[in-house]
Design an enzyme around this catalytic site. Structure first.
Site, mmCIF file in Angstrom:
data_model
loop_
_atom_site.group_PDB
_atom_site.id
_atom_site.type_symbol
_atom_site.label_atom_id
_atom_site.label_comp_id
_atom_site.label_asym_id
_atom_site.label_seq_id
_atom_site.Cartn_x
_atom_site.Cartn_y
_atom_site.Cartn_z
ATOM 1 N N VAL A 161 31.751 0.633 7.577
ATOM 2 C CA VAL A 161 32.026 0.963 8.961
ATOM 3 C C VAL A 161 33.140 0.017 9.377
ATOM 4 O O VAL A 161 32.926 -1.179 9.493
ATOM 5 C CB VAL A 161 30.783 0.728 9.847
ATOM 6 C CG1 VAL A 161 31.146 0.896 11.308
ATOM 7 C CG2 VAL A 161 29.678 1.694 9.463
ATOM 8 N N PRO A 162 34.316 0.565 9.554
ATOM 9 C CA PRO A 162 35.526 -0.235 9.787
ATOM 10 C C PRO A 162 35.591 -0.910 11.146
ATOM 11 O O PRO A 162 36.419 -0.575 11.986
ATOM 12 C CB PRO A 162 36.650 0.781 9.635
ATOM 13 C CG PRO A 162 36.031 2.075 10.051
ATOM 14 C CD PRO A 162 34.594 1.996 9.630
ATOM 15 N N CYS A 163 34.727 -1.851 11.381
ATOM 16 C CA CYS A 163 34.718 -2.537 12.672
ATOM 17 C C CYS A 163 35.986 -3.361 12.860
ATOM 18 O O CYS A 163 36.307 -3.779 13.962
ATOM 19 C CB CYS A 163 33.493 -3.436 12.790
ATOM 20 S SG CYS A 163 33.263 -4.551 11.416
ATOM 21 N N HIS A 164 36.714 -3.563 11.791
ATOM 22 C CA HIS A 164 37.954 -4.350 11.905
ATOM 23 C C HIS A 164 39.077 -3.522 12.518
ATOM 24 O O HIS A 164 40.115 -4.059 12.872
ATOM 25 C CB HIS A 164 38.359 -4.874 10.536
ATOM 26 C CG HIS A 164 38.575 -3.815 9.508
ATOM 27 N ND1 HIS A 164 37.540 -3.220 8.818
ATOM 28 C CD2 HIS A 164 39.705 -3.229 9.075
ATOM 29 C CE1 HIS A 164 38.049 -2.316 7.987
ATOM 30 N NE2 HIS A 164 39.358 -2.290 8.132
#
Length: 118
Positions: free
Chosen positions: A67-70
């Site tokens: 999950v690309p929270c960046h």
DNA sequence: TGTGGCGCGTAAT
DNA sequence: ATTACGCGCCACA
């Protein structure tokens, strides 16, 4: 013994996170590589009126970088935080991740605003 | 540019 | 049920 029956609603969510966080993660997975979105915009996508709640959910994101929270940055085009930190080596990691996807920052701000998803 | 308040979900008391 | 807190944001001076 009594009332040992568990209900679906008792469980956090299919992913182990809260239902709200689950929504956030789901929405995030639609953000393509090389693009970013703000906490505010992401909040709107899930009908949330508090960008802060988004950060709160991402803070304990157990599925990075799946999950690309960046790929979530602040509204003022500054990087925002990462894993609870808003600076230091941890944030540097976030920047490195983004850089590896073609997203760069100039003087602390997103270099190419065109990469922002409304 | 700096400061304050605000809205919403979560964890702790 | 209450209180406190948090990868933020907007309004105002």
């Amino acid at each position: 013994m009594s009332a040992l029956k568990a209900r679906i609603s008792d469980l956090p969510s299919p992913t182990g996170a809260t239902p709200f966080a689950d929504k956030v993660y789901t929405a995030l997975r639609r953000i393509p590589v090389g693009r970013v979105i703000t906490y505010a915009a992401l909040a709107r996508r899930i009908n949330c009126r508090s960008p802060r709640a988004i950060g709160q959910a991402l803070r304990t994101n157990p599925f990075a970088p799946e999950v690309p929270c960046h790929r979530v940055i602040s509204s003022d085009l500054t990087p925002g935080g990462f894993q609870g930190k808003i600076n230091g080596p941890v944030l540097a990691k976030k920047l490195r991740l983004l850089r590896s996807e073609g997203v760069t920052f100039t003087d602390g701000r997103l270099s190419d605003p065109a990469r922002l998803i409304p």
